[in-house]
Design a protein around this motif. Structure first.
Motif, PDB file in Angstrom:
ATOM      1  N   ARG A  30      81.933  71.324  42.870  1.00  0.00           N
ATOM      2  CA  ARG A  30      81.609  71.559  41.461  1.00  0.00           C
ATOM      3  C   ARG A  30      80.881  70.357  40.847  1.00  0.00           C
ATOM      4  NH1 ARG A  30      82.697  75.000  37.770  1.00  0.00           N
ATOM      5  NH2 ARG A  30      84.204  76.197  38.931  1.00  0.00           N
ATOM      6  N   THR A  31      81.252  69.147  41.242  1.00  0.00           N
ATOM      7  CA  THR A  31      80.626  67.942  40.684  1.00  0.00           C
ATOM      8  C   THR A  31      79.175  67.767  41.103  1.00  0.00           C
ATOM      9  OG1 THR A  31      81.467  66.625  42.533  1.00  0.00           O
ATOM     10  CG2 THR A  31      82.832  66.720  40.536  1.00  0.00           C
ATOM     11  N   GLU A  32      78.718  68.544  42.099  1.00  0.00           N
ATOM     12  CA  GLU A  32      77.329  68.435  42.535  1.00  0.00           C
ATOM     13  C   GLU A  32      76.380  69.295  41.716  1.00  0.00           C
ATOM     14  OE1 GLU A  32      76.812  67.730  47.071  1.00  0.00           O
ATOM     15  OE2 GLU A  32      78.500  69.117  46.839  1.00  0.00           O
ATOM     16  N   THR A  33      76.912  70.103  40.842  1.00  0.00           N
ATOM     17  CA  THR A  33      76.036  70.925  40.013  1.00  0.00           C
ATOM     18  C   THR A  33      75.351  70.057  38.970  1.00  0.00           C
ATOM     19  OG1 THR A  33      77.828  71.464  38.481  1.00  0.00           O
ATOM     20  CG2 THR A  33      77.454  72.982  40.306  1.00  0.00           C
ATOM     21  N   ARG A  34      74.169  70.465  38.588  1.00  0.00           N
ATOM     22  CA  ARG A  34      73.370  69.783  37.572  1.00  0.00           C
ATOM     23  C   ARG A  34      73.107  68.327  37.923  1.00  0.00           C
ATOM     24  NH1 ARG A  34      75.899  71.801  31.984  1.00  0.00           N
ATOM     25  NH2 ARG A  34      74.806  69.939  31.355  1.00  0.00           N
ATOM     26  N   ARG A  35      72.998  68.052  39.216  1.00  0.00           N
ATOM     27  CA  ARG A  35      72.689  66.706  39.688  1.00  0.00           C
ATOM     28  C   ARG A  35      71.372  66.781  40.449  1.00  0.00           C
ATOM     29  NH1 ARG A  35      77.415  63.483  42.612  1.00  0.00           N
ATOM     30  NH2 ARG A  35      77.429  65.356  43.858  1.00  0.00           N
ATOM     31  N   VAL A  36      70.471  65.856  40.198  1.00  0.00           N
ATOM     32  CA  VAL A  36      69.163  65.842  40.848  1.00  0.00           C
ATOM     33  C   VAL A  36      69.321  65.443  42.311  1.00  0.00           C
ATOM     34  CG1 VAL A  36      66.902  64.723  40.899  1.00  0.00           C
ATOM     35  CG2 VAL A  36      67.969  65.295  38.718  1.00  0.00           C
ATOM     36  N   MET A  37      68.655  66.185  43.176  1.00  0.00           N
ATOM     37  CA  MET A  37      68.635  65.860  44.593  1.00  0.00           C
ATOM     38  C   MET A  37      67.184  65.676  45.018  1.00  0.00           C
ATOM     39  SD  MET A  37      71.486  68.369  46.240  1.00  0.00           S
ATOM     40  CE  MET A  37      72.204  67.225  47.400  1.00  0.00           C
ATOM     41  N   SER A  38      66.927  64.646  45.806  1.00  0.00           N
ATOM     42  CA  SER A  38      65.573  64.476  46.327  1.00  0.00           C
ATOM     43  C   SER A  38      65.401  65.408  47.523  1.00  0.00           C
ATOM     44  CB  SER A  38      65.313  63.022  46.721  1.00  0.00           C
ATOM     45  OG  SER A  38      66.128  62.653  47.804  1.00  0.00           O
ATOM     46  N   VAL A  39      64.184  65.893  47.696  1.00  0.00           N
ATOM     47  CA  VAL A  39      63.871  66.829  48.773  1.00  0.00           C
ATOM     48  C   VAL A  39      62.799  66.184  49.647  1.00  0.00           C
ATOM     49  CG1 VAL A  39      63.015  69.132  49.357  1.00  0.00           C
ATOM     50  CG2 VAL A  39      64.363  68.796  47.258  1.00  0.00           C
ATOM     51  N   ARG A  40      63.098  66.093  50.943  1.00  0.00           N
ATOM     52  CA  ARG A  40      62.143  65.580  51.919  1.00  0.00           C
ATOM     53  C   ARG A  40      61.973  66.638  52.988  1.00  0.00           C
ATOM     54  NH1 ARG A  40      64.849  60.128  53.637  1.00  0.00           N
ATOM     55  NH2 ARG A  40      63.073  60.065  55.032  1.00  0.00           N
ATOM     56  N   LEU A  41      60.794  66.697  53.552  1.00  0.00           N
ATOM     57  CA  LEU A  41      60.508  67.706  54.566  1.00  0.00           C
ATOM     58  C   LEU A  41      60.382  67.070  55.945  1.00  0.00           C
ATOM     59  CD1 LEU A  41      57.886  69.785  52.572  1.00  0.00           C
ATOM     60  CD2 LEU A  41      60.322  70.251  52.841  1.00  0.00           C
ATOM     61  N   GLN A 107      83.876  73.557  63.747  1.00  0.00           N
ATOM     62  CA  GLN A 107      82.669  73.310  64.524  1.00  0.00           C
ATOM     63  C   GLN A 107      81.600  72.718  63.610  1.00  0.00           C
ATOM     64  OE1 GLN A 107      84.210  73.723  67.742  1.00  0.00           O
ATOM     65  NE2 GLN A 107      82.015  73.814  68.025  1.00  0.00           N
ATOM     66  N   GLY A 108      80.877  71.764  64.136  1.00  0.00           N
ATOM     67  CA  GLY A 108      79.793  71.149  63.387  1.00  0.00           C
ATOM     68  C   GLY A 108      78.515  71.169  64.196  1.00  0.00           C
ATOM     69  N   VAL A 109      77.459  70.684  63.581  1.00  0.00           N
ATOM     70  CA  VAL A 109      76.166  70.610  64.249  1.00  0.00           C
ATOM     71  C   VAL A 109      75.508  69.285  63.847  1.00  0.00           C
ATOM     72  CG1 VAL A 109      74.989  71.927  62.431  1.00  0.00           C
ATOM     73  CG2 VAL A 109      74.019  71.849  64.707  1.00  0.00           C
ATOM     74  N   GLU A 110      75.007  68.573  64.843  1.00  0.00           N
ATOM     75  CA  GLU A 110      74.262  67.343  64.605  1.00  0.00           C
ATOM     76  C   GLU A 110      72.784  67.708  64.728  1.00  0.00           C
ATOM     77  OE1 GLU A 110      74.980  63.214  66.518  1.00  0.00           O
ATOM     78  OE2 GLU A 110      73.434  64.261  67.686  1.00  0.00           O
ATOM     79  N   ILE A 111      72.039  67.471  63.664  1.00  0.00           N
ATOM     80  CA  ILE A 111      70.626  67.847  63.618  1.00  0.00           C
ATOM     81  C   ILE A 111      69.796  66.576  63.589  1.00  0.00           C
ATOM     82  CG2 ILE A 111      68.882  69.163  62.365  1.00  0.00           C
ATOM     83  CD1 ILE A 111      71.393  70.535  60.960  1.00  0.00           C
ATOM     84  N   THR A 112      68.923  66.417  64.580  1.00  0.00           N
ATOM     85  CA  THR A 112      68.019  65.269  64.608  1.00  0.00           C
ATOM     86  C   THR A 112      66.680  65.731  64.040  1.00  0.00           C
ATOM     87  OG1 THR A 112      69.116  64.459  66.591  1.00  0.00           O
ATOM     88  CG2 THR A 112      66.974  63.499  66.062  1.00  0.00           C
ATOM     89  N   LEU A 113      66.188  64.974  63.048  1.00  0.00           N
ATOM     90  CA  LEU A 113      64.960  65.343  62.348  1.00  0.00           C
ATOM     91  C   LEU A 113      63.893  64.273  62.502  1.00  0.00           C
ATOM     92  CD1 LEU A 113      66.539  66.356  58.914  1.00  0.00           C
ATOM     93  CD2 LEU A 113      65.862  67.884  60.749  1.00  0.00           C
ATOM     94  N   LYS A 114      62.650  64.725  62.562  1.00  0.00           N
ATOM     95  CA  LYS A 114      61.515  63.813  62.440  1.00  0.00           C
ATOM     96  C   LYS A 114      60.893  64.142  61.089  1.00  0.00           C
ATOM     97  CE  LYS A 114      57.510  61.839  64.562  1.00  0.00           C
ATOM     98  NZ  LYS A 114      56.709  61.747  65.773  1.00  0.00           N
ATOM     99  N   MET A 115      61.040  63.199  60.173  1.00  0.00           N
ATOM    100  CA  MET A 115      60.555  63.419  58.819  1.00  0.00           C
ATOM    101  C   MET A 115      59.029  63.307  58.786  1.00  0.00           C
ATOM    102  SD  MET A 115      63.475  64.047  57.708  1.00  0.00           S
ATOM    103  CE  MET A 115      63.024  64.421  56.033  1.00  0.00           C
ATOM    104  N   ASP A 116      58.428  63.832  57.737  1.00  0.00           N
ATOM    105  CA  ASP A 116      56.970  63.817  57.615  1.00  0.00           C
ATOM    106  C   ASP A 116      56.397  62.405  57.640  1.00  0.00           C
ATOM    107  OD1 ASP A 116      56.968  66.557  57.568  1.00  0.00           O
ATOM    108  OD2 ASP A 116      56.494  66.736  55.425  1.00  0.00           O
ATOM    109  N   ASN A 117      57.199  61.409  57.213  1.00  0.00           N
ATOM    110  CA  ASN A 117      56.721  60.024  57.228  1.00  0.00           C
ATOM    111  C   ASN A 117      56.944  59.346  58.583  1.00  0.00           C
ATOM    112  OD1 ASN A 117      59.456  59.518  57.306  1.00  0.00           O
ATOM    113  ND2 ASN A 117      59.539  58.394  55.377  1.00  0.00           N
ATOM    114  N   GLY A 118      57.423  60.118  59.596  1.00  0.00           N
ATOM    115  CA  GLY A 118      57.642  59.580  60.937  1.00  0.00           C
ATOM    116  C   GLY A 118      59.052  59.073  61.185  1.00  0.00           C
ATOM    117  N   GLU A 119      59.849  58.947  60.147  1.00  0.00           N
ATOM    118  CA  GLU A 119      61.220  58.457  60.274  1.00  0.00           C
ATOM    119  C   GLU A 119      62.075  59.475  61.041  1.00  0.00           C
ATOM    120  OE1 GLU A 119      64.707  56.841  57.254  1.00  0.00           O
ATOM    121  OE2 GLU A 119      63.130  58.128  56.465  1.00  0.00           O
TER     122      GLU A 119
END
Length: 151
Positions: A30-41, A107-119
């Motif tokens: 509930r505390t996450e509502t109305r909170r700004v989140m940055s979005v990266r692709l 059960q969980g999932v570990e997701i490895t990402l390559k961000m658009d900036n190469g990170e």
């Protein structure tokens, strides 16, 4: 019969405690509502199944101790009953804690990402059947405290 009822109540309490807080991409507090989140692709590089440990709150321990203490107090009479209650409470507390941890494991999932900036980043979250695949383009949502991968 009374002990059985207490055991069922303990099991219900532990189950509810385990369901209270999800860790998946679609779970928000509930505390996450109305909170700004940055979005990266970015693009998924890899996906790996993992196990998320269960909760270790006082609920399982206290509930198990109560059930064990009551059950133990029915053994013998006088001092034997008191000793049985103490031993039952200790054993019940240990069993309740173990039951809570086991019942709330997920059960969980570990997701490895390559961000658009190469990170390169790796994020672990509860597996809610999203079926992420390598090569898939996804969004990374962050607010300083929480990070999640979504489509």
């Amino acid at each position: 019969m009374r002990i059985l009822n207490l055991g069922v109540a303990l099991l219900a309490a532990v189950t509810v405690a385990g369901c209270a807080t999800g860790q998946g991409a679609g779970d928000y507090q509930r505390t996450e509502t109305r909170r700004v989140m940055s979005v990266r692709l970015g693009v998924i590089e890899g996906v790996r199944a993992v196990k998320l440990e269960g909760t270790k709150s006082p609920v399982g321990t206290i509930g198990g101790a109560a059930v064990g203490g009551i059950a133990g107090s029915t053994v013998g009479g006088g001092k034997g009953s008191a000793i049985g209650a103490v031993v039952g409470a200790v054993v019940g507390g240990l069993a309740g804690a173990a039951a809570e941890e086991g019942l709330t494991r997920s059960q969980g999932v570990e997701i490895t990402l390559k961000m658009d900036n190469g990170e390169m980043l790796a994020i672990t979250q509860e597996d809610q059947g999203e079926n992420f695949k390598p090569g898939e383009r996804v969004r990374l949502l962050q607010d300083g405290r929480t990070t999640r991968v979504t489509r």
